[in-house]
Enzyme design. Sequence first.
Site, mmCIF file in Angstrom:
data_model
loop_
_atom_site.group_PDB
_atom_site.id
_atom_site.type_symbol
_atom_site.label_atom_id
_atom_site.label_comp_id
_atom_site.label_asym_id
_atom_site.label_seq_id
_atom_site.Cartn_x
_atom_site.Cartn_y
_atom_site.Cartn_z
ATOM 1 N N GLY A 191 -0.061 4.749 -7.880
ATOM 2 C CA GLY A 191 0.716 5.250 -6.702
ATOM 3 C C GLY A 191 1.978 5.804 -7.377
ATOM 4 N N CYS A 192 2.968 6.306 -6.611
ATOM 5 C CA CYS A 192 4.214 6.957 -7.049
ATOM 6 C C CYS A 192 4.945 7.550 -6.082
ATOM 7 C CB CYS A 192 3.736 8.125 -8.015
ATOM 8 S SG CYS A 192 2.528 7.609 -9.259
ATOM 9 N N GLY A 193 6.163 8.147 -6.541
ATOM 10 C CA GLY A 193 7.130 8.882 -6.004
ATOM 11 C C GLY A 193 7.322 10.370 -6.678
#
Lengths: 509, 402, 274
Positions: free
Chosen positions: B31-33
């Site tokens: 997942g990530c930003g």
Amino acid sequence: MSGIAKKMDTKLPERFKPVIDYQSCRTCKRCVNECSFQALDFRDNRVVPIGGCVACGRCLAVCPVSCIEIRTVPSQFPPHGNWTERMRRAIYAQANSGGVLLSSCGTDVEHPVIFDDLLLDAAQVTNPSIDPLREPVETVTLLGGRPGRLQVSEGEMLRMKGCGNPLVVMDMPLMIGHVSLGSVSYNTQKAFFMAAKELNIVAGSGEGGLHHDFYQYADHICAEVASGRFGVDPQYLKGMAAVEIKIGQGAKPGHGGHLPGEKVTPLISETRMIPVGTDALSPYPHHDIYSIEDLAQLISVLKESVEYSMPVGVKIAAVHNIAAIASGVVRAGADFITIDGFKGGTGSSMRVIRDHAGMPVEVAVAVVDKRLTEEGLRNRVTVCAGGGIRCSADMIKVLALGADVAMVSTAAMVAVGCRVCQQCHRGLCSWGIATQREDLVQRLDPEVGAARIVHLFNAWNEELREVLGAMGIDSVESLVGNRDRLRYQGPNPKIAEIMGVKHVGEGWG
Amino acid sequence: MSHANAAQPLPQPSQVYLAQRPPGLKYMMGGCGIAGCISLDGRLIAGDRIRAMLTIMEERENGLGAGYACYGLFPSRKDQYCLQFFFDDEKAKERAEGMMRFNLDILHDEKVYHHPVADLRPPYPIIWRYFANVLPKSLKSEGPKKGEEDVVIDLVMQINLEVDGAMCISSGKDMAVFKGNGFSYQMADFYDIPRYKGTMWISHSRFPTNSPAWWAGAHPLSILDWGVCHNGEITSYGVNRKLVEMSGYKCTVLTDTEVVAYIWDLLVRKHGLPIQAAAFAMAPWTYDEISRLDPESRKLATWLRFTYREAFLNGPFSILVGRSQPEVTLIALADRKKLRPMIVGQSPDGGIAYCASEECAIRLVEPDAETWATNAGSPMIAKVGKGILRTGTEHPFQGVRL
Amino acid sequence: MQGHGFTAHECDCGQGCTSFEGGTFSIDAGVDGVPMHYRELNCVIRQAIERNVDRIMLRNVTGQRYIAATASKKDLYIGIHGTPGNNLGAFLDGPTLEVFGNAQDMTGNTMNSGKIVVHGNAWDVTGLSARGGKMFIKGSSGYRVGIHMKEYGQRWPSLVIGGTAKDYLGEYMAGGTIVVLGIGSKTPSPVGVSLGAGIHGGKMFIRGKVGQEQLGPGAGIAEMSAEDEKELEGLLGEFVSYFGPVLERGFSCFTKVAPLSSRPFSGKYDKTNL
């Protein structure tokens, strides 16, 4: 000669025996009347088994008091692990007759079932699962040739050039396989076509032409053109959903269809466009196809004849060089390709071929999908696959292995009553399916049959949606060929390697 | 931002991989930003802005990868290819340079500026930049006609596959990628991101689920001038990978994001699809929704879905895509159910557009920005000097002719 | 500071980020433009609550998550200037939160009771699984809003959205009321598709058109009852009290969406004894 051979007493022991509970039996004789194999008689005021039971189960179904039980007779042969009863029975039969063994339905040999060695994946944490009851999980499946790329240009508006390819839009990735009129009854085929229309999917016509009553279902029928060209005329090539050249059938690769003359009733005669009572023999090869460029020619002549209004596909039996053959078929211009695994059904085929020739559809689909991908052809074609798909899990696995559409026929027949007794070639089907005898044909109400197939396919489709949702996939096309979502846990990891499926326990990384 | 009180970072893997692909790696996920900004009026944006945007979303990362891509970065060399590499050692560098010289005229090369950062443990890779033109002779091929871009792609993939310890991290004109294995603030300090000014930035911080620490595996993933930052996990990876491999791309980084970059290159550069058509192929409407479109749009939508079935990115994602050719362009796209966030903003003077996983990233640098969320599957498209062409809230096609 | 025991700011930033004046405890969550970490901010808020502060103002909030999560003091008011981060007011049980700006995702997650007022937009997954309390959003919301709101005992959650909502509004809804006013909507319908998918309790009032194709499985369009109008009138009155007069038309332009059944999928399974 045969007379002499039979002088030895080699009557084969019965395999099944109906046992009647006389205390409950009301002697209504329904079972006797319904037994098309004449295995029951009414003597001395009671129903008695007289031999020849095939365990078709018709008597059980019609008995109002459920007083019949079909028992499997214990083996009457001295046990032997190698010389199984099945082997010895075949030898006695052939020694008696000198004939080639005929059989029907898919092979009953206990070959390994690769489907059962495959496990599906599901989503946890890193991707969310989807609830298909409440959210769209699409199973719409398109069948047809794919252009590989689109030409779209941008100006004030988007313009798309070309792309007049015909398409079949189906509501689920399922089709009813090719079962010809002749191998099955009018009512059976009618049930199939009615179900296909209701489900908005496609049913195969089989190679026996199309009865004029059935043209009303044409837009849900894939018309088969086989080596016998039975019933193929200009009308047959108009208004159908698709046309398919049948090169081979999974249950009898390398063989043509064979409908014995006694089954060629006036109805069959009219549909197949051959005289009543003559054998309907399909040549083993297409005699206008002796090479791949000839196949290209037949594809082209069909496309030209249908004026490019419907996809033209090719059905091939799963044989060992299937990947290369499939590649050639795509290059020859097929819009779709149908792979029929060796466990596929048949109304009549030689047992030696049915049981021993070809390969499982699981592996065939995987290697075809892989090969077409390697050659950059997979996005030119739709792949249908069948031959041994028994349940929704098999269907899901065959899609993940690389098929766009799962082709199912035996299960549809079971849905309308078939008990898989493997007697289709005798034409005595007590359920009115694989028969042309009018009294038997009447036993199947097409409306009822269609409703049952609709139920079955809808339930499978619902199960597919549940599995897709659990995998976090919201449209079936993202499952097709997605072998990452399968794992193998069987005895032979080499098969997994060939199929491009990881072993259970191996993650993604 | 204060880190004194932050949750303790997770223990780092003992082995850190640089350009060498970790052994046994088959696929990475996480997942990530994401954050990005683009100059709509042509002004330059300094790197401290994107640094602030990305680092404020620190809850979205776990220190296993972050990166920035800057576009409009080399105005004096904007027509040359800028190739940047991670090398594990000099030997890998020499081998890669040998392969490059075969196809490229290297006009200039230099170390990509970086300096040690206290809490970012070495080893660091050798990070090198080359400005080059494609040699005319390499355009001649026996097979199908090759363009300059194809030569660069083939070269990059060949080096990535064949040279142990060499991995190309960006290869486009007028852009560069700065990334590595660390937190977003660490990578910003390591490369001194604020020293750069460009017309567009995209950036990414990773929260990988189950992957080794690998410098080259950080985002943005880039091929040619395409840069992709991606939040989410694509459940159709196996299918998408088939499409790009069918089209000659070699997957060397083994993330779903790499495949996304190749799909953009394939659909937009090679197949010439308009951006919104390519976005539709990746995040299509349902057939049910398609059936309610006007006949022309319906046909286009159906054929986009059917033809590019393998380009359909299933599962939750939001992506920022940048490219410099033919003009610097920012694309922001969320999946068709919008399972991952995507907020877009525009500065009050209209000069800068922003995209981020969280609105706070935009508010931090532009407190009075007008913000909106993109719709599921609808791309926000902005171009330097042209403004916002699509806000990401429109109908997929505004008019179709067949 | 008397009565609350505050002698100095309780934060260790050393920059004087807190103050207490006229009964209001103020926290500057971004002194000199540097956002305070959320753990710090929430810790200070919790300490203030423990000391019986009933009015807290937060300034310069920039993305700090989980503000007022599990806060349970009934008469507590927290005003928030800036952009609070995800999961604002998660598990909230009693207090009133007022945001002067936009909220991010998952606002009011599994709220039990209390009130959240947002003078702006509240993006995706707002009001997830709320069991009680009221939420008023002046602007628009995003996707998957009001999913699985439910009633229990005396609790009945309400969510009023001034602008628009996207797809999956009220999915799995099992109780409570959602109102969408569609102010500023560019389309005839202020809501997206899969509206109320799987709804088996509660109701939605949508100001504007709702087409059959927008309804998710299990959802239907129903007649407004007098009781509905009364409830709606109450909610709108409260909405207006926060955001000013916004509506000129009456109840006729509302479409009521309600469950077709409390067990929408009970017929799906085959229970044959195989």
